[in-house]
Design an enzyme around this catalytic site. Structure first.
Site, PDB file in Angstrom:
ATOM      1  N   ASP A 281     -39.217  -7.858  -7.402  1.00 46.28           N
ATOM      2  CA  ASP A 281     -40.207  -7.873  -8.481  1.00 46.28           C
ATOM      3  C   ASP A 281     -39.652  -7.179  -9.730  1.00 46.28           C
ATOM      4  O   ASP A 281     -40.200  -7.305 -10.816  1.00 46.28           O
ATOM      5  CB  ASP A 281     -41.482  -7.129  -8.038  1.00 46.28           C
ATOM      6  CG  ASP A 281     -42.663  -8.077  -7.851  1.00 46.28           C
ATOM      7  OD1 ASP A 281     -42.573  -9.231  -8.326  1.00 46.28           O
ATOM      8  OD2 ASP A 281     -43.666  -7.653  -7.246  1.00 46.28           O
TER       9      ASP A 281
ATOM     10  N   GLN B 250     -47.937  -6.396  -3.279  1.00 48.44           N
ATOM     11  CA  GLN B 250     -48.906  -7.036  -4.169  1.00 48.44           C
ATOM     12  C   GLN B 250     -49.757  -5.979  -4.861  1.00 48.44           C
ATOM     13  O   GLN B 250     -50.345  -5.116  -4.212  1.00 48.44           O
ATOM     14  CB  GLN B 250     -49.789  -8.007  -3.348  1.00 48.44           C
ATOM     15  CG  GLN B 250     -50.731  -8.824  -4.199  1.00 48.44           C
ATOM     16  CD  GLN B 250     -49.994  -9.745  -5.180  1.00 48.44           C
ATOM     17  OE1 GLN B 250     -49.050 -10.434  -4.826  1.00 48.44           O
ATOM     18  NE2 GLN B 250     -50.424  -9.740  -6.431  1.00 48.44           N
TER      19      GLN B 250
ATOM     20  N   LYS C  22     -47.226 -17.156  -2.746  1.00 48.81           N
ATOM     21  CA  LYS C  22     -45.844 -16.702  -2.599  1.00 48.81           C
ATOM     22  C   LYS C  22     -45.283 -17.122  -1.236  1.00 48.81           C
ATOM     23  O   LYS C  22     -44.159 -17.600  -1.131  1.00 48.81           O
ATOM     24  CB  LYS C  22     -45.761 -15.180  -2.791  1.00 48.81           C
ATOM     25  CG  LYS C  22     -45.968 -14.793  -4.245  1.00 48.81           C
ATOM     26  CD  LYS C  22     -46.267 -13.327  -4.466  1.00 48.81           C
ATOM     27  CE  LYS C  22     -46.653 -13.102  -5.942  1.00 48.81           C
ATOM     28  NZ  LYS C  22     -47.120 -11.763  -6.250  1.00 48.81           N
TER      29      LYS C  22
END
Ligand code: NAD
Length: 301
Positions: free
Chosen positions: A120, A97, A53
């Protein structure tokens, strides 16, 4: 019939090229898009995902803030970190994460992220938006799948779509997105009886179960489009999806490979959502702080 390959790497490259123009337009107006990535602990797979990422951010001109916290970080400290990032105007997206260590309450941490920075798409606000077909940030993996499907030129409306896997991050949002596009959607999961009787009816079969070899040719309709979201590492180190690629390829009309299908798209859609957030921040830059621009955004500005 041998299926055509849906090339996620190529589509990702093409999208990322387009991002450069958008980043340049933001920079010209004095705004550098920024994504904060929080990693707790040292799970090796998570480290790889975070590394990918951060690399993608660099490649696209997005500033990344990599926050690595030790495994035993108390929840209060994590929440304080999120609060700081929520208030930081240099940060347009915040990602935590997953998976989180067991002492952290995942839902309350995800709810702590500002809905404006929830790139997200896991905050309840964005999940609810998905239900009514008006989310700010579609979750990255299903969002990427949707664009991959579009490259086949197939009209989704009216098709039988079967989604295998019902997780909050892939299966459920995927099903909602395609329902919004007027597909007839069936969701299967580990407790589904006789999976094959459902999958065989699918014009579009999307598999996100995390079970290598789950889908074999007998379970697939001739000419179906097959999207394999699964990522599984075999004992010999090889990465495979959930679909018997070689066998199913002889029956499907289109198929995604693993690797090189859905995987690259997930990271690309994360950058897309971060740029979208930065562009919204620019539109609302005259607001003094995030509290003030909360109200218009919640009304769908
Ligand atoms: P998860 O474990 O949270 O959910 C798996 C789902 O599959 C559950 O709903 C479960 O009931 C269902 N399932 C399990 N075994 C099944 C079976 N035998 N038959 C039918 N359904 C079954 O997993 P997840 O986070 O949704 O991820 C699923 C897979 O997708 C994993 O392999 C993961 O690595 C991969 N993944 C890939 C990407 C990507 O970018 N390509 C992103 C996220 C997840």
């Amino acid at each position: 019939m041998t299926a055509q390959i849906i090339d996620g790497k190529a589509l990702s490259r093409q999208l990322r090229e387009g991002f450069k123009t958008r980043v340049a337009a933001l920079l010209e107006q004095g705004l550098t898009p920024g994504l904060a990535v929080i990693l707790i602990g040292d799970n090796p797979a998570s480290r790889v995902y975070v590394g990918n990422k951060v690399k993608a951010c660099e490649e696209c001109g997005v500033r990344s803030f990599h926050i690595a916290l030790p495994d035993h970080t108390p929840q209060a400290e994590l929440l304080a970190t999120i609060a700081r990032l929520n208030a930081d105007p240099a940060v347009h997206g915040i990602l935590i994460q997953l998976p989180l260590p067991p002492h952290i309450d995942g839902p309350s941490v995800l709810e702590a992220i500002s809905v404006h920075k929830d790139v997200d798409g896991f905050h309840l606000y964005n999940v609810g938006g998905l239900v009514v077909g008006n989310t700010i940030f579609p979750p990255c993996t299903p969002y990427g799948v949707q664009l991959l499907l579009d490259t086949t030129g197939t009209e989704v409306a009216g098709k039988n779509v079967v989604v295998v896997g019902a997780s909050n991050i892939v299966g459920k949002p995927m099903a909602l997105m395609l329902l919004q596009r007027e597909a007839t959607v069936t969701i299967c999961h580990a407790r589904t009886r006789d999976l094959a009787q459902h999958t065989i009816l699918a014009d579009i079969l999307i598999v996100a179960a995390g079970r290598p070899g789950l889908i074999v040719p007998q379970m697939v309709k001739h000419g179906a489009i097959v999207i394999d979201v699964g990522i599984n590492r075999l004992p010999d180190g090889k990465i495979v999806g959930d679909v018997d690629f070689a066998g199913v390829r002889e029956k499907a009309s289109w198929i995604t490979p693993v690797p090189g299908g859905v995987g690259p798209m997930t990271v690309t859609m994360l950058i897309e959502n971060t740029l979208r957030s930065a562009e919204r921040a620019l539109r609302l830059r005259h607001a003094d702080d995030y509290q003030e621009w909360e109200a218009p955004i919640l009304k769908g500005a």
